[in-house]
Design an enzyme around this catalytic site. Structure first.
Site, mmCIF file in Angstrom:
data_model
loop_
_atom_site.group_PDB
_atom_site.id
_atom_site.type_symbol
_atom_site.label_atom_id
_atom_site.label_comp_id
_atom_site.label_asym_id
_atom_site.label_seq_id
_atom_site.Cartn_x
_atom_site.Cartn_y
_atom_site.Cartn_z
ATOM 1 N N GLU A 111 0.842 -1.214 0.000
ATOM 2 C CA GLU A 111 0.000 0.000 0.000
ATOM 3 C C GLU A 111 0.870 1.255 0.000
ATOM 4 O O GLU A 111 2.089 1.182 0.201
ATOM 5 C CB GLU A 111 -0.940 0.006 1.215
ATOM 6 C CG GLU A 111 -0.206 -0.072 2.539
ATOM 7 C CD GLU A 111 -0.786 0.829 3.615
ATOM 8 O OE1 GLU A 111 -1.245 1.945 3.295
ATOM 9 O OE2 GLU A 111 -0.753 0.426 4.788
ATOM 10 N N LYS A 157 -5.011 10.916 0.988
ATOM 11 C CA LYS A 157 -5.203 9.587 1.583
ATOM 12 C C LYS A 157 -6.449 8.996 0.943
ATOM 13 O O LYS A 157 -7.536 9.565 1.032
ATOM 14 C CB LYS A 157 -5.374 9.728 3.100
ATOM 15 C CG LYS A 157 -5.730 8.425 3.809
ATOM 16 C CD LYS A 157 -5.810 8.613 5.309
ATOM 17 C CE LYS A 157 -6.428 7.400 5.980
ATOM 18 N NZ LYS A 157 -6.558 7.559 7.435
ATOM 19 N N VAL A 163 -5.269 0.407 2.978
ATOM 20 C CA VAL A 163 -5.460 -1.035 2.807
ATOM 21 C C VAL A 163 -6.737 -1.303 2.002
ATOM 22 O O VAL A 163 -6.737 -2.121 1.081
ATOM 23 C CB VAL A 163 -5.488 -1.748 4.179
ATOM 24 C CG1 VAL A 163 -5.934 -3.198 4.036
ATOM 25 C CG2 VAL A 163 -4.105 -1.670 4.832
ATOM 26 N N ASP A 169 -16.647 5.048 14.179
ATOM 27 C CA ASP A 169 -15.432 5.053 13.365
ATOM 28 C C ASP A 169 -14.843 3.640 13.292
ATOM 29 O O ASP A 169 -14.186 3.165 14.222
ATOM 30 C CB ASP A 169 -14.411 6.039 13.954
ATOM 31 C CG ASP A 169 -13.257 6.325 12.991
ATOM 32 O OD1 ASP A 169 -13.163 5.630 11.961
ATOM 33 O OD2 ASP A 169 -12.455 7.242 13.270
ATOM 34 N N SER A 211 -12.718 1.355 10.471
ATOM 35 C CA SER A 211 -11.989 1.475 9.200
ATOM 36 C C SER A 211 -12.616 0.613 8.107
ATOM 37 O O SER A 211 -12.992 -0.544 8.349
ATOM 38 C CB SER A 211 -10.537 1.047 9.403
ATOM 39 O OG SER A 211 -9.871 1.065 8.159
ATOM 40 N N SER A 212 -12.684 1.185 6.898
ATOM 41 C CA SER A 212 -13.188 0.396 5.766
ATOM 42 C C SER A 212 -12.209 -0.713 5.389
ATOM 43 O O SER A 212 -12.543 -1.573 4.573
ATOM 44 C CB SER A 212 -13.484 1.303 4.568
ATOM 45 O OG SER A 212 -12.316 1.992 4.162
ATOM 46 N N ASP A 213 -11.015 -0.722 5.979
ATOM 47 C CA ASP A 213 -10.103 -1.862 5.764
ATOM 48 C C ASP A 213 -10.808 -3.163 6.156
ATOM 49 O O ASP A 213 -10.601 -4.203 5.527
ATOM 50 C CB ASP A 213 -8.849 -1.732 6.640
ATOM 51 C CG ASP A 213 -7.937 -0.583 6.220
ATOM 52 O OD1 ASP A 213 -8.222 0.078 5.206
ATOM 53 O OD2 ASP A 213 -6.943 -0.337 6.942
ATOM 54 N N LYS A 242 -2.749 -1.449 15.788
ATOM 55 C CA LYS A 242 -2.186 -0.603 16.841
ATOM 56 C C LYS A 242 -3.118 -0.492 18.037
ATOM 57 O O LYS A 242 -4.335 -0.560 17.893
ATOM 58 C CB LYS A 242 -2.003 0.810 16.285
ATOM 59 C CG LYS A 242 -0.811 0.964 15.413
ATOM 60 C CD LYS A 242 -0.210 2.352 15.644
ATOM 61 C CE LYS A 242 1.106 2.438 14.927
ATOM 62 N NZ LYS A 242 0.931 2.572 13.494
HETATM 63 N N1 PSU Z 1 -2.098 1.870 10.748
HETATM 64 C C1 PSU Z 1 -0.753 1.969 10.843
HETATM 65 N N2 PSU Z 1 -0.068 2.592 9.841
HETATM 66 C C2 PSU Z 1 -0.702 3.103 8.738
HETATM 67 C C3 PSU Z 1 -2.124 2.966 8.643
HETATM 68 C C4 PSU Z 1 -2.772 2.341 9.668
HETATM 69 O O1 PSU Z 1 -0.189 1.517 11.804
HETATM 70 O O2 PSU Z 1 -0.038 3.669 7.868
HETATM 71 C C5 PSU Z 1 -2.836 3.455 7.423
HETATM 72 C C6 PSU Z 1 -3.094 2.286 6.458
HETATM 73 O O3 PSU Z 1 -2.995 2.757 5.129
HETATM 74 C C7 PSU Z 1 -4.532 1.907 6.769
HETATM 75 C C8 PSU Z 1 -5.137 3.254 7.050
HETATM 76 O O4 PSU Z 1 -5.181 1.249 5.699
HETATM 77 O O5 PSU Z 1 -4.120 3.959 7.779
HETATM 78 C C9 PSU Z 1 -6.424 3.180 7.844
HETATM 79 O O6 PSU Z 1 -6.946 4.460 7.974
HETATM 80 P P1 PSU Z 1 -8.374 4.665 8.657
HETATM 81 O O7 PSU Z 1 -8.165 4.352 10.097
HETATM 82 O O8 PSU Z 1 -8.708 6.122 8.411
HETATM 83 O O9 PSU Z 1 -9.327 3.734 7.972
HETATM 84 MN MN MN Z 2 -12.187 6.003 10.080
#
Ligand code: PSU
Ligand code: MN
EC number: 4.2.1.70
Length: 332
Positions: free
Chosen positions: A52, A114, A134, A166, A168-170, A187
């Site tokens: 990614e 992003k 992701v 909140d 993540s869409s991951d 994390k």
């Molecule tokens: N967690 C990490 N490092 C990162 C990310 C998440 O420890 O760089 C990044 C990744 O690209 C992940 C994205 O897909 O943040 C998730 O963002 P969000 O929480 O806004 O969905």
């Molecule tokens: Mn989010």
């Protein structure tokens, strides 16, 4: 090759309603630019590892981000696989970046958008530069048939998600994309037990690598038992192969604990994380700004210790991910 982005959108409009899935897939592929090395590897059934790009633009500062991205690609090559870093450049989704493209993306840093799954159409339509998270990387990797994807940490269910929603869409992308993601877990800025519950709801197979416990990125332990355990690349490859042969739509998460020699700073990083979380709430940082804010703040508070650990675990994931991709290519 869709190198002239002016034609990308007009090509979308020529998609017909009555075309076969194969034709549809070929038309989709014509909208993305696949590097010659990645294209050759996919055609010949060689091992490919997707990478990614939000980790490059938003996850680490310049120039460590470029240095790390290059080293990660080298590790993948040294272990017999072809790296496919994915990003959107001038509106063109690119699968596999040249050295120049990688350098440009890294130097642009946070000025690159992003790009999660929901953001893809807008970044393409406005011919912008997008660093794929992701979820967005899963979309493009799946489009060209890549089965293994290495990252540092995936997004998850945020703390207080019961109020903010909140998530993540991951996680939903993993629930509908049959790709194996290799990460160091998630994390502790996130709610790890809720993240594991959500992955179960999404039917994602989750296994810790050579451990009974699900890892928490900077530390080997999260206090949560992993739903499953795998002990070698060949076992991982057999799971991916079975998932694929069964035509299951959901993905796989292999969670690799940070190498022991880099987990020592875990407690220091954990206390910095707590402080960063408090600051994020005080400063009302929310939505997709939250993860990059916390990553940068924890790095500042630990005087770069968290960045060094982050780089070490990403490289370790690249090593194991490449071994899995090679084992998979030998099975098929
Ligand atoms: N967690 C990490 N490092 C990162 C990310 C998440 O420890 O760089 C990044 C990744 O690209 C992940 C994205 O897909 O943040 C998730 O963002 P969000 O929480 O806004 O969905
Ligand atoms: Mn989010």
């Amino acid at each position: 090759m869709a190198s002239s982005s002016s034609s990308s959108l007009s090509r979308i409009s020529t998609l017909q309603n009555h075309i076969s899935p194969l034709e549809a897939n070929n038309k989709l592929r014509s909208l993305v630019k696949i590097s010659p090395q990645v294209s050759e590897a996919i055609s010949n059934g060689r091992a490919v590892v997707a990478l990614e790009s939000t980790i490059i633009s938003h996850g680490m500062p310049y120039p460590q981000n470029l240095q790390t991205a290059k080293e990660v690609e080298s590790i993948v090559r040294e272990n017999g696989a072809v790296p496919a870093t994915i990003a959107i450049l001038n509106g063109v989704p690119c699968i596999g970046l040249s050295e120049e493209e990688l350098a440009r993306l890294a130097s642009l840093g946070k000025s690159v958008q992003k790009t999660a799954g929901r953001d893809i159409p807008h970044v393409v339509a406005t011919r912008a530069n997008g660093a794929t998270t992701v979820s967005a990387t899963l979309f493009f990797a799946s489009m060209v048939g890549i089965q293994v994807f290495v990252t540092g940490g995936i997004g998850g269910v945020h703390r207080h998600a019961n109020h903010t929603m909140d998530i993540s869409s991951d996680l939903t992308a993993l629930g509908r994309t049959p790709i194996a993601v290799i990460s160091a877990g998630v994390k502790s800025i996130l709610d790890i037990p809720k993240t594991l519950e959500y992955l179960e709801t999404q039917e994602v197979y989750v296994a810790a690598y050579k451990s009974d416990e699900f890892p928490a990125f900077f530390t080997e332990k999260s206090g949560c038992k992993a739903p499953s355990r795998v002990d070698c690349p060949e076992d991982c490859a057999r799971v991916i192969d079975a998932n694929m042969k069964l035509n299951r739509k959901a993905g796989i998460l292999f969670a690799v604990p940070i190498p022991k020699e880099h987990s020592a700073a875990g407690n220091l990083i954990e206390s910095a994380t707590q402080r960063a979380l408090t600051e994020a709430r005080e400063q009302k940082v929310t939505g997709n700004a939250e993860t990059p804010f916390l990553l940068a703040r924890v790095n500042e508070l630990t005087g770069g210790t968290s960045l060094a650990a982050n780089i070490a675990l990403v490289k370790n994931n690249a090593l194991i991910g490449s071994q899995i991709a090679v084992a998979l290519s030998q099975l098929m």
